[in-house]
Design an enzyme around this catalytic site. Structure first.
Site, PDB file in Angstrom:
ATOM      1  N   LEU A  54       0.703  -1.236   0.207  1.00 58.18           N
ATOM      2  CA  LEU A  54      -0.101  -0.153  -0.525  1.00 58.18           C
ATOM      3  C   LEU A  54       0.943   1.593   0.339  1.00 58.18           C
ATOM      4  CD1 LEU A  54      -2.816  -0.723   2.778  1.00 58.18           C
ATOM      5  CD2 LEU A  54      -3.049   0.029  -0.260  1.00 58.18           C
ATOM      6  N   ASP A  55       0.783   1.898  -0.506  1.00 58.24           N
ATOM      7  CA  ASP A  55       2.060   3.321  -1.033  1.00 58.24           C
ATOM      8  C   ASP A  55       0.961   4.234   0.447  1.00 58.24           C
ATOM      9  OD1 ASP A  55       2.005   3.267  -3.273  1.00 58.24           O
ATOM     10  OD2 ASP A  55       1.027   4.334  -4.161  1.00 58.24           O
ATOM     11  N   PRO A  56       1.807   5.227   0.571  1.00 53.95           N
ATOM     12  CA  PRO A  56       2.039   5.947   2.115  1.00 53.95           C
ATOM     13  C   PRO A  56       0.521   6.571   2.064  1.00 53.95           C
ATOM     14  CG  PRO A  56       4.092   6.334   1.218  1.00 53.95           C
ATOM     15  CD  PRO A  56       3.138   5.301  -0.104  1.00 53.95           C
ATOM     16  N   MET A  57       0.162   7.130   1.155  1.00 49.01           N
ATOM     17  CA  MET A  57      -1.143   7.951   1.397  1.00 49.01           C
ATOM     18  C   MET A  57      -2.121   7.130   1.431  1.00 49.01           C
ATOM     19  SD  MET A  57      -2.391   9.049  -2.364  1.00 49.01           S
ATOM     20  CE  MET A  57      -3.728   9.532  -1.651  1.00 49.01           C
ATOM     21  N   ALA A  58      -2.225   5.325   1.043  1.00 46.87           N
ATOM     22  CA  ALA A  58      -3.279   4.942   1.300  1.00 46.87           C
ATOM     23  C   ALA A  58      -3.290   3.982   2.496  1.00 46.87           C
ATOM     24  CB  ALA A  58      -3.260   3.823   0.684  1.00 46.87           C
TER      25      ALA A  58
END
Length: 606
Positions: A37-41
């Protein structure tokens, strides 16, 4: 700790960050996760702890669900609001326009990965090029969108939320951009939350702060789920103690002897295997053509032993013997089939009886193997051996020597001639030797041939000597003792395609964990393919210049052209060229590979 913890990943953390925190909380080094998962997710991130980490490559590709916020009218370089605006559009669209194009993006579709992604092209990560302001052409890749729904849309603000069920490898950012383009505008992702993964939903997830509090109370086990919950959709199979031993040592299971659902089996269909006391052992895969469940993955403790008892008769039943003809039987582990082993096998071949072998799948000593089971079977067949009975050592560990000889060798296997080395031992505590075997053979009228050791340089040819030579990179010695070239026949897998970009396309083969590993470095080699034999330069190791997390054999055949992905190629090592080392640039690596290829050509010419 062994099992699964469902984390509700917070924004601002990478998946690796979350794993690092959990390692500290669980005091466990071996932790993986089920999808980045990307950091913003935010949202569902199953963490695989201890032995559960072995499940990472077995999980389904299509069981992920997201809620993604988006806005229309702007395009960002990153595909989401963490980047910079690169383009704007004044067109305002109604929700109906989005609803109208959504069906175009359902099912099997092709998607071009965004520049800000971890995809590699010619050995370079796209996001690294993007940070340098470089944009390159990317090939579209197949993905699957199981379901796509517009959950809400604010016409005035041109903002909305999508619900997406999709396969592994889907970029929601790119999907939103493509939907917006089809609707006649621009779009970007404003938020992303994974609401489902591996069958777990956000309602089952625990926040990171919540896990910290639980760990402080010493109660992490209360949120730890058994590893088998990852595979709860697979049918269960229940096995007896003896069958558990067989399975835990990598053996297949006869379908006719199993308690399992009566269903039509598909090739490769997966099953959860449970042993005594409902203990989860691991996964098996259906092999209908041979009426067997083949071993796939073990999750139980590696040291599973069976101490005998009323089910000990099943040890004999695991030998699939039907009216075995009078046999000339060679006995031994035969790891490597070296010159000493061949002397025993040749003795078994030199009689009027059916030449057969009784052996073990793995060395009882636990030492790494000198050849794969497939190579061993093929080599025995090429020598003229008609039948091979390969057992798991753990199944026979506790059988008395006399019973082993009487019930198995002289009984079920119908041996009329036995051939072995002078150091052959058998039975509980290795109590049986050639003297005991001779007495039992004389009583039954069976001939016993004890083959003397084969000597080389004043010492006995042995698997131990060969393993030592292989580990030191002394391939010429190993090959001399083997009487053939040390090598392996393995499937060609996809690598990072760096060699292709350098003009030296290589085949990649993952070396099994239980195979004796040569000294890391570069070797001259012969490669046998369906189209012929080619000289090659083979690097064995972890590729320090570009990085790898597993041991690979990467081989360039300068005179070969074609595609070998998915095929089995035999690589035979001829001699050692140099140790593995890290290069400062890919250009330097390219020139070294070409120099090594010239050396390899000269070595194989001899």
């Amino acid at each position: 700790m062994n099992g699964v913890i469902i984390l509700d990943k917070p924004a601002g953390f990478t998946s690796f960050d979350a794993v690092a925190v959990m390692r500290g909380l669980a005091k466990e080094k071996k932790i993986g996760h089920t999808g980045t998962l990307d950091p913003m997710a935010t949202g569902v991130l199953p963490l695989l702890i201890g032995r559960a980490a072995k499940a990472a490559d077995l999980l389904p590709d299509t069981d992920k669900e997201y809620e993604a916020g988006f806005s229309l009218g702007e395009r960002y370089d990153t595909g989401d609001v963490t980047g910079k605006v690169t383009e704007t559009c004044a067109v305002r669209v109604p929700g109906e326009a989005i609803e109208r194009v959504i069906p175009e993006f359902c099912g099997d579709i092709m998607q071009v990965p965004p520049m800000y992604s971890a995809v590699s092209v010619n050995g370079q990560r796209l996001y690294k090029l993007a940070r340098q302001g470089i944009e390159i052409e990317r090939e579209a890749r197949p993905i699957h969108i199981e379901a796509l729904e517009l959950r809400s849309f604010d016409v005035d603000g041109q903002k909305g939320v999508l619900r997406v069920s999709c396969s592994k490898g889907t970029y929601i950012r790119a999907l939103i951009e493509d939907i917006a383009k089809a609707a006649g505008t621009l779009g970007t992702m404003t938020s992303l939350r994974r609401v489902k993964a591996c069958g777990f939903t956000e309602k089952e997830a625990v926040t990171l702060d919540g896990l910290r509090a639980i760990a402080a109370e010493g109660k992490l086990e209360t949120v730890l789920r058994p590893v088998e919950t990852l595979f709860r959709d697979y049918p269960p199979v229940h096995v007896s103690p003896a069958q558990a031993v067989r399975f835990c040592n990598g053996g297949g299971l006869d379908i006719g002897r199993l308690r399992m659902p009566r269903i039509a089996l598909r090739e490769g269909q997966r099953f959860c295997v449970y042993g005594p006391e409902e203990r989860f052992l691991g996964l098996a895969k259906a092999q209908p053509e041979i009426n067997q469940l083949g071993f796939l993955k073990l999750f139980a403790e590696e040291k599973w032993e069976y101490k005998g008892g009323e089910d000990s008769r099943e040890i004999l039943e695991t030998l699939d013997i039907k009216d075995n003809p009078p046999a000339s039987l060679a006995l031994g582990t035969f790891d490597g089939l070296h010159l000493g082993h061949r002397a025993v096998l040749e003795a078994a071949l030199g009689s009027e009886y059916s030449p057969q072998v009784f052996t073990f799948k793995k060395s009882p000593s636990g030492d790494p193997a000198l050849m794969t089971p497939e190579d061993k079977a093929a080599a025995l067949e090429s020598m003229g051996i008609e039948r091979v009975y390969s057992m798991d050592f753990a199944e026979l560990r506790d059988m008395e020597a006399e019973r082993f000889a009487a019930d198995i060798l002289l009984g079920r296997l119908n041996a009329k001639r036995l051939c072995c080395g002078g150091d052959f031992r058998f039975g509980r505590g290795a109590a049986g030797d050639t003297e005991l075997l001779l007495r039992m053979c004389e009583a039954s009228g069976t001939q016993l041939i004890v083959v003397p050791p084969v000597l080389d340089g004043g010492g006995k040819v042995s698997s131990t000597r060969i393993r030592k030579a292989v580990a030191e990179g002394d391939i010429s010695t190993a090959n001399r003792l083997l009487g053939r070239a040390f090598g392996f026949s393995l499937e060609v897998i996809h690598g990072n395609h760096i060699g292709r970009g350098l003009g030296t396309p290589t085949i990649n083969q993952a070396l099994p964990e239980d195979l004796a590993l040569p000294r890391f470095g570069v070797y001259a080699a012969w490669c046998r393919t369906d189209s012929g034999r080619y000289y090659g330069v083979c690097n064995i190791g972890v590729k320090p210049t570009v990085g790898s997390d597993r041991v690979l054999a990467e081989t360039w055949m300068p005179e070969f052209t074609g595609d070998l992905y998915g095929q089995r190629v035999r690589v035979e090592l001829v001699d050692f060229i140099r140790p593995e080392k890290k290069f400062s640039s890919l250009d330097e690596l390219k020139e070294e590979i070409k120099r090594n290829a010239k050396t390899a050509k000269a070595m194989t010419a001899g």
